[in-house]
Design an enzyme around this catalytic site. Structure first.
Site, PDB file in Angstrom:
ATOM      1  N   ASP A 187      26.453  61.019  -8.227  1.00  0.00           N
ATOM      2  CA  ASP A 187      26.816  60.713  -9.611  1.00  0.00           C
ATOM      3  C   ASP A 187      25.620  60.838 -10.534  1.00  0.00           C
ATOM      4  O   ASP A 187      24.467  60.783 -10.114  1.00  0.00           O
ATOM      5  CB  ASP A 187      27.428  59.319  -9.725  1.00  0.00           C
ATOM      6  CG  ASP A 187      26.460  58.201  -9.362  1.00  0.00           C
ATOM      7  OD1 ASP A 187      25.730  58.354  -8.363  1.00  0.00           O
ATOM      8  OD2 ASP A 187      26.449  57.172 -10.070  1.00  0.00           O
ATOM      9  N   GLU A 201      25.831  55.474  -7.478  1.00  0.00           N
ATOM     10  CA  GLU A 201      24.533  54.803  -7.468  1.00  0.00           C
ATOM     11  C   GLU A 201      24.159  54.301  -8.858  1.00  0.00           C
ATOM     12  O   GLU A 201      23.572  53.228  -9.012  1.00  0.00           O
ATOM     13  CB  GLU A 201      23.454  55.764  -6.948  1.00  0.00           C
ATOM     14  CG  GLU A 201      22.104  55.119  -6.676  1.00  0.00           C
ATOM     15  CD  GLU A 201      21.139  55.162  -7.842  1.00  0.00           C
ATOM     16  OE1 GLU A 201      20.035  54.596  -7.726  1.00  0.00           O
ATOM     17  OE2 GLU A 201      21.478  55.758  -8.898  1.00  0.00           O
TER      18      GLU A 201
END
Length: 398
Positions: A75, A168
């Site tokens: 991400d 994350e």
């Protein structure tokens, strides 16, 4: 190949979403996860993409040696758009770099590290989005290492564990982490900046949400009655230590970072992250919030302040110190390759912090990318290639 991989990955939109309760938090993260699964399988790597969006891979080797893992997150950050990324690739000549037609300029006067990049290949944004090198540079490096490891003699190479995680950036990367599937004795997140810095310390982290309730009255009839939550929000923030903000702190200095404010006269919400390497000082930061609440409610009896503070992750230093083999190996590799290094604390966190507390000690290594989470982000190809060389050497060194 490494550059081609990187350019392909950054063009896949993968921003996470802090407000989502889904796992992963956004469906678009599956696009890159499935692409990576396909590429690993095509290389002949045994892998599993589980229902939580965790992609595990394993390359066998000399089973008398412990498997060492590499991990990165798919991400990208939420602060700046990651849609329709248009990377620029150029040889840096020491001059200001125009970021597309955005009017923004990447300059060594503002970002001195660029002075070390003259003659090197840099990849920048076009000024309309972030680049996504955090952490797609890490992903591209790991995929390059995978190819290198597969060319080694199976009987002499160290086993390799691979992990790609979602979310994350919103603190959820370690959710559903399965150590049995990962199979790593210890690992390294490839999720930093400078390739000459190893990180075994990170912030202790908390998230704080402050909700202030005021009292709405027609402004023409407001004297002695109106309590404006917008103004109380400003007053609350000003009651916190004014020197404890990111723009005034460095190294081991912690901060309170106000990320978002939504407000009208009746209700204001302030969204903070609280960070400190020292857990005792972090608790004092929490107390500062409750002291501010007490002052506001005492001064404005009709107002109400709610505070919700939750833990996010802890400093991994205590785990790393208890398992020095993860330090010993990476130090040996840097020295063997003649690459200088220093230990530098992370002014943030990585999935590796929580992995460490979940049984997999996990220092953090750099990616050769800088200015993360914004339009001035850039990556240096030659530094990415050196980190690939460093990580490849992990599987040769005993």
């Amino acid at each position: 190949m490494l550059l081609d991989d990187f350019l392909r990955y950054v063009k896949v939109s993968t921003q996470s979403d802090e407000e989502s309760i889904d796992t992963p938090s956004t469906s678009r993260q599956w696009d890159l996860l499935k692409l990576l699964e396909k590429e690993l399988r095509e290389l002949g790597v045994s892998c599993e993409l589980d229902k939580y969006g965790r992609l595990y891979g394993y390359i066998p080797g000399d089973e008398s040696l412990d498997s060492v893992g590499l991990c990165a997150h798919v991400d990208t950050a939420t602060e700046c758009s990651g849609e329709n990324v248009k990377p620029q690739v150029l040889k840096y000549e020491g001059k200001d770099v125009e970021l597309g037609k955005s009017g923004l300029v990447l300059s060594a006067r503002e970002y001195p590290h660029l002075n070390d990049c003259v003659g090197k290949t840099i990849i920048t944004t076009d000024g309309t989005t972030l680049l996504g090198a955090d952490d797609k540079a890490g992903i591209a490096i790991i995929m390059d290492v995978v190819r290198n490891v597969l060319m080694m003699d199976k009987n002499t190479r160290r086993p390799m564990s691979i992990l790609f995680t979602p979310d994350e950036e919103v603190g959820r990367g370690p959710e559903h982490f399965d150590l049995a599937k990962y199979r790593a004795k210890f690992a390294y997140t490839i999720d930093g900046a400078s390739i000459n810095k190893i990180s075994i310390e990170n912030f202790n982290a908390k998230k704080g949400v402050v909700t202030i309730y005021g009292k709405s009255i027609h402004p023409g009839e407001a004297k002695g009655k109106l309590i404006n939550a917008c103004l109380l929000a400003i007053e609350f923030n000003n009651l916190l230590p004014q020197n404890m903000i990111p723009s005034l702190t460095e190294k081991y200095e912690g901060f309170n970072h106000l990320q978002y404010v939504t407000s009208d006269v009746e209700k204001a919400t302030l969204d903070y992250i609280l960070r400190n390497h020292d857990s005792n000082i972090l608790e004092k930061q929490v107390n500062d919030f409750y002291n501010a609440k007490s002052i506001i409610e005492k001064k404005y009896p009709s107002a109400k302040v709610d505070i919700a503070i939750k833990d996010q992750y802890k400093n991994m230093i205590e785990i790393i110190n208890a398992h020095p083999e993860c330090k010993t190996l990476i130090e040996k590799v840097y020295k063997k390759l003649g690459i200088p290094f220093t230990y530098d604390p992370i002014r943030g966190g990585t999935d590796g912090a929580t992995f460490s507390f979940n049984g997999c000690p996990c220092p953090n290594l750099g990616t050769g990318s800088y200015n993360h989470h914004g339009r001035y982000e850039y990556a240096v190809l030659e530094e990415m290639e050196i980190m690939s060389k460093i990580c490849t050497e992990l599987y040769k060194t005993r």
